[in-house]
Scaffold this motif. Sequence first.
Motif, short mmCIF file in Angstrom:
data_model
loop_
_atom_site.label_atom_id
_atom_site.label_comp_id
_atom_site.label_asym_id
_atom_site.label_seq_id
_atom_site.Cartn_x
_atom_site.Cartn_y
_atom_site.Cartn_z
N HIS A 1 3.76 2.54 9.52
CA HIS A 1 4.31 1.18 9.51
C HIS A 1 4.10 0.54 8.15
O HIS A 1 3.16 0.89 7.43
N HIS A 2 4.97 -0.39 7.84
CA HIS A 2 4.89 -1.08 6.55
C HIS A 2 3.90 -2.24 6.65
O HIS A 2 3.89 -2.98 7.62
N CYS A 3 3.07 -2.38 5.62
CA CYS A 3 2.14 -3.50 5.53
C CYS A 3 2.62 -4.41 4.40
O CYS A 3 2.73 -3.98 3.24
N TYR A 4 2.87 -5.65 4.71
CA TYR A 4 3.38 -6.58 3.71
C TYR A 4 2.27 -7.13 2.82
O TYR A 4 2.55 -7.70 1.77
N ASP A 5 1.02 -6.95 3.23
CA ASP A 5 -0.09 -7.31 2.36
C ASP A 5 -0.30 -6.24 1.29
O ASP A 5 -0.51 -6.54 0.12
N CYS A 6 -0.26 -4.96 1.71
CA CYS A 6 -0.39 -3.85 0.77
C CYS A 6 0.92 -3.50 0.09
O CYS A 6 0.94 -2.79 -0.92
N ASN A 7 2.03 -3.98 0.66
CA ASN A 7 3.38 -3.75 0.14
C ASN A 7 3.71 -2.26 0.08
O ASN A 7 4.31 -1.77 -0.89
N VAL A 8 3.33 -1.54 1.12
CA VAL A 8 3.62 -0.10 1.20
C VAL A 8 3.47 0.33 2.66
O VAL A 8 2.81 -0.34 3.46
N CYS A 9 4.12 1.44 3.01
CA CYS A 9 3.97 1.99 4.35
C CYS A 9 2.67 2.78 4.45
O CYS A 9 2.30 3.50 3.51
N VAL A 10 2.01 2.68 5.58
CA VAL A 10 0.70 3.31 5.79
C VAL A 10 0.81 4.31 6.94
O VAL A 10 1.32 3.99 8.01
N LEU A 11 0.33 5.54 6.70
CA LEU A 11 0.37 6.59 7.72
C LEU A 11 -0.59 6.25 8.86
O LEU A 11 -1.76 5.91 8.62
#
Length: 279
Positions: free
Chosen positions: A97-107
């Motif tokens: 899913h994408h994290c808008y805090d990290c600005n990247v998708c996380v496995l």
Amino acid sequence: MQTWRWDPAQVLPVAITCVLVSAVTLEMFYLILTASGSAQIPLLVVTLYLLFNVVGNMVKFVQSNSTIKGVFLEHGNLGQGWLYCYSCQTHIPPRCHHCYDCNVCVLRRDHHCTLLGKCVGYSNYRYFFCALLHGLLALLLATILNAEIFMELLHQGISLHSLLLLLLPWMMFITGQVSGSAFIFAFVADTCVVGFLFCFAFLILHCFILYRGSTTKEWFGGHKRDYDVGWKKNARNFLGERWYLVWLSPWTRSRLTGDGVNFEPRDLSSTVSSKNVNQ
């Protein structure tokens, strides 16, 4: 050679967490060293061991990469459950899913850890879980050591001044009602109690969802047991092959099963057939 770069969004939460950990640790050392009795050495050893695990797991957590950066995603062989992330402009596997805090998708994204400014995912869940476990034990010990402070306040009688000192130490310090040392002790003692309750609630939650092979996002999203393959396999999938030893040290080797992209789903067909046989 790839150089380590800090994300600016991580600096502030990590710095605040380090200040809180340092404050609690220094107060614990002070209370242990100023106390009388023969329990000083055992308490120091236990405190150092817990501190080693808390700080070590925090460091390993921050250093681990659970994002899709550097991960080869086979676009030509997309399986069931793959989605397209318009922010990252790529297809992503199930549980990613994408994290808008990290600005990247996380496995296998679980949630975004505010205290460390990074997402809990496939590669660093083990360090998050162990930091939570040892943090709970450390804060329990700190709360017990601070019990004498609470007892002294209660021994003087329950007054508005003592209650405000325990509940609102900042206000008492700013208004000049207490000294700097009294404020520090009251603030750190409150931090220990609140932190202990926070860690206790989070640890209970993660023990429960880990037992079911789920993540926080999946649990609250209604997909509670889609990947439940039994508690032992679940533990290996989340904590590694040596899941029963990871609590000893952050540097205990425990290779993760899988690749963070493909996951073994719960075999619903066998479950349904076994129920029919039992009936």
